[in-house]
Enzyme design. Structure first.
Site, short mmCIF file in Angstrom:
data_model
loop_
_atom_site.label_atom_id
_atom_site.label_comp_id
_atom_site.label_asym_id
_atom_site.label_seq_id
_atom_site.Cartn_x
_atom_site.Cartn_y
_atom_site.Cartn_z
CB CYS A 1 34.24 35.98 107.59
SG CYS A 1 33.46 34.69 106.60
CE LYS B 1 38.35 31.80 101.92
NZ LYS B 1 37.20 32.73 101.77
#
Ligand SMILES: C=Cc1c(C(=O)O)[nH]c(=O)[nH]c1=O
Length: 312
Positions: free
Chosen positions: A131, A44
């Site tokens: 992101c 992650k």
């Protein structure tokens, strides 16, 4: 038919792995990935310190894919670096792992990358520049000046293999500009694409959005995004130096979807939404399906058709 895939002088038994963010948040998930038919794994995206992320519900599976606004929840940089280095010691012959970083600022990214550079990590690092879910933080990869600036600063000191995770682009001028910037740097790959940012999914019965953050706006994944993912894989495959490989991410649900990404020029393939829905058995299924398609078409290796998309 063999799915053997050579990437950065290492031959993986197949091109498949998880997409960062899915099934890779903690040791339990990472171990399960490592013991699956996935050829390797990526962690992650990490920030320097542990982050709780956005309020839940923040991920929602829908019939044609997924919508998420996780907000970069992660255990923190040191947790993941420890995991990948411990793994190297446990399994010195293991496939090289991938390590994702997504700092909230240029400085935070540089700090994490310096720590990776100075560590014993011998795998591949992915700088996530896309992101879409941190309120108030525009995506780096949509700011072309910032994109060039950060890569310039990174490659002043970073000498280990580095790839970047890109958002989807939707305009040929953007493909051209992004590629001209990326071609200036010794990147080993670009990963196309991250989720399509800020979509909106509605539950008609409740007349409501389905995720809490950002009034329901979130990154789209799954079947919705395959045509955009394929276009970005192809656009960068045809624009970048051949030394910069393409990782194909977005809408890979079947062996056929995987075949299409390979036809566009992808080398490694990442699965997100479908992995979230099915669990790690998705890799057994997609591998089998891709082999069946190759055998039906008479291909014995991926090199025989990688990048060979025909035009009319
Ligand atoms: C790293 C943050 C990301 C997130 C997130 O943590 O919200 N979701 C995505 O779809 N892509 C990301 O890159």
């Amino acid at each position: 038919a063999s799915l053997a895939t050579t990437f950065l002088n290492h031959t993986y038994e197949n091109p498949f792995m998880n997409a960062s963010g899915v099934h890779c948040k903690d040791t339990k998930e990472l171990n399960e990935l490592d013991n699956s038919k996935s050829s390797t794994f990526i962690t992650k995206s990490s920030t320097s310190l542990k982050r709780e992320g956005n309020p839940e519900p923040r991920y929602f599976s829908v019939p044609l894919g997924s919508i998420n606004s996780m907000g970069l929840p992660n255990e923190g940089f040191n947790y993941y670096l420890k995991y990948v280095i411990d793994r190297q010691q446990r399994m010195p012959k293991g496939n090289p792992a991938f390590f994702s970083v997504a700092g909230m600022s240029v400085d935070e990214n540089l700090k994490m990358l310096k720590a990776v550079q100075d560590s014993d990590f011998n795998g591949v690092t992915e700088l996530n520049l896309s992101c879409p879910n941190v309120p108030g933080k525009p995506q780096v990869a949509y700011d072309f000046d910032l994109l060039g600036e950060i890569l310039q600063k990174v490659f002043e000191f970073f000498t280990k293999p580095l790839g970047v995770k890109l958002p989807p682009y939707f305009d040929f001028a953007h493909f051209d500009t992004a590629a001209s910037i990326l071609n200036r740097f010794p990147l080993v790959y670009v990963n196309c694409i991250n989720s399509i940012g800020n979509g909106l999914y509605i539950d008609i019965e409740k007349e409501s959005v389905v995720i809490k953050p950002k009034n329901g706006f979130g990154g789209l994944g799954g079947e919705y995004i395959k045509p955009t993912a394929l276009a970005n894989v192809r656009a960068f495959y045809t624009r970048l130096n051949p030394s910069i490989k393409i990782i194909g991410t977005g809408g890979i649900r079947t062996g056929g979807d995987a075949f299409e990404h390979l036809l566009c020029g992808a080398t490694m393939l990442q699965v997100g939404t479908e992995l979230y829905k099915e669990g790690v058995s998705v890799f057994d299924r997609i591998e089998r399906e891709l082999k069946e398609i190759m055998e039906k078409k008479g291909y014995t290796s991926i090199e025989q058709f990688r990048g060979k998309l025909r035009t009319l």
